[in-house]
Scaffold this active site. Sequence first.
Site, PDB file in Angstrom:
ATOM      1  N   LYS A 176     -22.378 -19.235   0.263  1.00 45.72           N
ATOM      2  CA  LYS A 176     -23.593 -18.605  -0.271  1.00 45.72           C
ATOM      3  C   LYS A 176     -24.483 -19.584  -1.056  1.00 45.72           C
ATOM      4  O   LYS A 176     -25.186 -20.366  -0.424  1.00 45.72           O
ATOM      5  CB  LYS A 176     -23.184 -17.349  -1.051  1.00 45.72           C
ATOM      6  CG  LYS A 176     -22.496 -16.354  -0.081  1.00 45.72           C
ATOM      7  CD  LYS A 176     -22.336 -14.950  -0.571  1.00 45.72           C
ATOM      8  CE  LYS A 176     -21.878 -14.046   0.567  1.00 45.72           C
ATOM      9  NZ  LYS A 176     -20.532 -13.523   0.485  1.00 45.72           N
ATOM     10  N   TYR A 232     -12.814  -9.278  -0.655  1.00 48.16           N
ATOM     11  CA  TYR A 232     -13.210  -9.716   0.690  1.00 48.16           C
ATOM     12  C   TYR A 232     -13.169 -11.232   0.730  1.00 48.16           C
ATOM     13  O   TYR A 232     -13.674 -11.899  -0.181  1.00 48.16           O
ATOM     14  CB  TYR A 232     -14.620  -9.228   1.004  1.00 48.16           C
ATOM     15  CG  TYR A 232     -15.131  -9.648   2.373  1.00 48.16           C
ATOM     16  CD1 TYR A 232     -14.531  -9.172   3.536  1.00 48.16           C
ATOM     17  CD2 TYR A 232     -16.211 -10.520   2.490  1.00 48.16           C
ATOM     18  CE1 TYR A 232     -15.003  -9.549   4.785  1.00 48.16           C
ATOM     19  CE2 TYR A 232     -16.691 -10.898   3.746  1.00 48.16           C
ATOM     20  CZ  TYR A 232     -16.075 -10.408   4.887  1.00 48.16           C
ATOM     21  OH  TYR A 232     -16.542 -10.788   6.129  1.00 48.16           O
ATOM     22  N   ASP A 291     -11.588 -17.638  -4.722  1.00 50.57           N
ATOM     23  CA  ASP A 291     -12.639 -17.464  -3.727  1.00 50.57           C
ATOM     24  C   ASP A 291     -13.943 -17.275  -4.493  1.00 50.57           C
ATOM     25  O   ASP A 291     -14.256 -16.180  -4.961  1.00 50.57           O
ATOM     26  CB  ASP A 291     -12.344 -16.262  -2.829  1.00 50.57           C
ATOM     27  CG  ASP A 291     -13.438 -16.079  -1.776  1.00 50.57           C
ATOM     28  OD1 ASP A 291     -14.509 -16.713  -1.908  1.00 50.57           O
ATOM     29  OD2 ASP A 291     -13.227 -15.291  -0.836  1.00 50.57           O
TER      30      ASP A 291
HETATM   31  C1  PLP Z   1     -19.434 -13.518   1.596  1.00 45.07           C
HETATM   32  C2  PLP Z   1     -18.024 -13.804   1.213  1.00 45.07           C
HETATM   33  C3  PLP Z   1     -17.130 -14.492   2.050  1.00 45.07           C
HETATM   34  C4  PLP Z   1     -17.491 -14.838   3.472  1.00 45.07           C
HETATM   35  O1  PLP Z   1     -18.550 -15.727   3.558  1.00 45.07           O
HETATM   36  P1  PLP Z   1     -19.405 -15.781   4.934  1.00 45.07           P
HETATM   37  O2  PLP Z   1     -20.364 -16.901   4.700  1.00 45.07           O
HETATM   38  O3  PLP Z   1     -20.040 -14.445   5.082  1.00 45.07           O
HETATM   39  O4  PLP Z   1     -18.449 -16.078   6.019  1.00 45.07           O
HETATM   40  C5  PLP Z   1     -15.899 -14.832   1.557  1.00 45.07           C
HETATM   41  N1  PLP Z   1     -15.523 -14.505   0.313  1.00 45.07           N
HETATM   42  C6  PLP Z   1     -16.326 -13.835  -0.524  1.00 45.07           C
HETATM   43  C7  PLP Z   1     -15.872 -13.529  -1.905  1.00 45.07           C
HETATM   44  C8  PLP Z   1     -17.595 -13.437  -0.086  1.00 45.07           C
HETATM   45  O5  PLP Z   1     -18.373 -12.722  -0.892  1.00 45.07           O
END
Ligand code: PLP
Length: 425
Positions: A259, A143, A231
Amino acid sequence: MTNLNQAWFDRALAVIPGGVDSPVRSFRSVGGTPYTVARGQGAYVWDVEGTRYLDYVQSYGASLLGHAHPAVVEVLKEAVAQGTTFGAPTPGEVLLAEAMTDRVAGLEQLRLVSSGTEAVMSAVRLARGASGRDKIVKFDGCYHGHSDALLVAGGSGVAQMGLPGSAGVTAGAVGDTIVAPYNVVPTLDESVAAVLVEPVAANMNLVAPHPGFLSGLRAECDRVGALLVFDEVITGFRLDFAGAERFFGVTPDLWCFGKVIGGGLPVGAFGGSRTILSSLAPLGPVYQAGTLSGNPLATAAGAKVLSLVTPSDYDALAKRVAQFASRVEEAVRSTGLHCVAPVQGPLMGLYLSREPFDAPTDFDGAKLLCDNGLYREFFHAMLSQGVALAPGAYEILFVSLAHSDEDLTFTVDAAARAAEVALRL
Ligand SMILES: *Cc1c(COP(=O)(O)O)cnc(C)c1O
């Protein structure tokens, strides 16, 4: 006062689609009514009825020190009194960027944004703009936020809803996105601008990278001149003091964060070498901007969190989580249910099955286990004992630095009882 959760959720349903501002919170995949959180402290949250839960959601990893850490509260109080947004440079954004670039070798510059989605979306634009190439490669079950080009074969809430992508995303928007299976190094060609990967896949429950997967991606990207993008929105400053690069010994070209770096406030960041970042406006042709980017409250909280956590804190947390995971496995297995709780640093997954199985290595394997129906029973049996796991089998457990040994032992005992319940159904 009883039924306050239901009352709040009914009001939410009236004015917010599905009652939630992010689909995974809705309990759709586990059934029932979400608890509405009134407050949090350390490892715990309290709902509007006053019920206390030991919290393994921790804002899906945004909270590393636990909720309302006194030092973070203090720094926020100071910051809020100085004004909350200016539309001009502030010291806080410099301090957070310095703290991050100091830790991560090769991360020379970064730009702050307001979410992980924005970070990855901007990194993709930068990769395309800097390379002059169109294609991007992502992995099935990873994701990367909800930007159009990346909303294909995503994990997390997308996986729970059984959607291949999303309505409203045009074929054109994902036409240059190639999806490959996790843990297999794809053969690239020179049309590929960037390969995006979660260094530890943490949105399809937890899938660890095979030894050689990330280094294989590095080599294949080098062969064709594509950029490797980590990511690290989950793994960044949670997997390790310096994130996945130090943990796995592989250096990407671009990093995305979110995060943890916001200390519980909305932040994201993307960065890399000075050379690549010089393609960004105002220096270069790749446009990217944000009214609240580098927000003083968020940067104050994020920098505070980073300053409070040492490398040995990560090592100690990883050790505790490894022990915790094997104790949970043992407790669940003692009932006859099969369980694997894979661990990478302080990150922990949880798979349940009636049949013996090995930890999955890709999305297909993870899906088989996550969709077998056991998690929803297990989840509710845990919740009724006061332990809040994420309301979806595709999420992982976030043990914060505030979780005590007593908290973990309580959870192990609760898991044994929950497994018995799940097994009977
Ligand atoms: C949570 C997440 C995102 C998106 O971040 P948001 O702050 O929810 O937009 C992107 N990449 C990874 C791996 C994530 O866990």
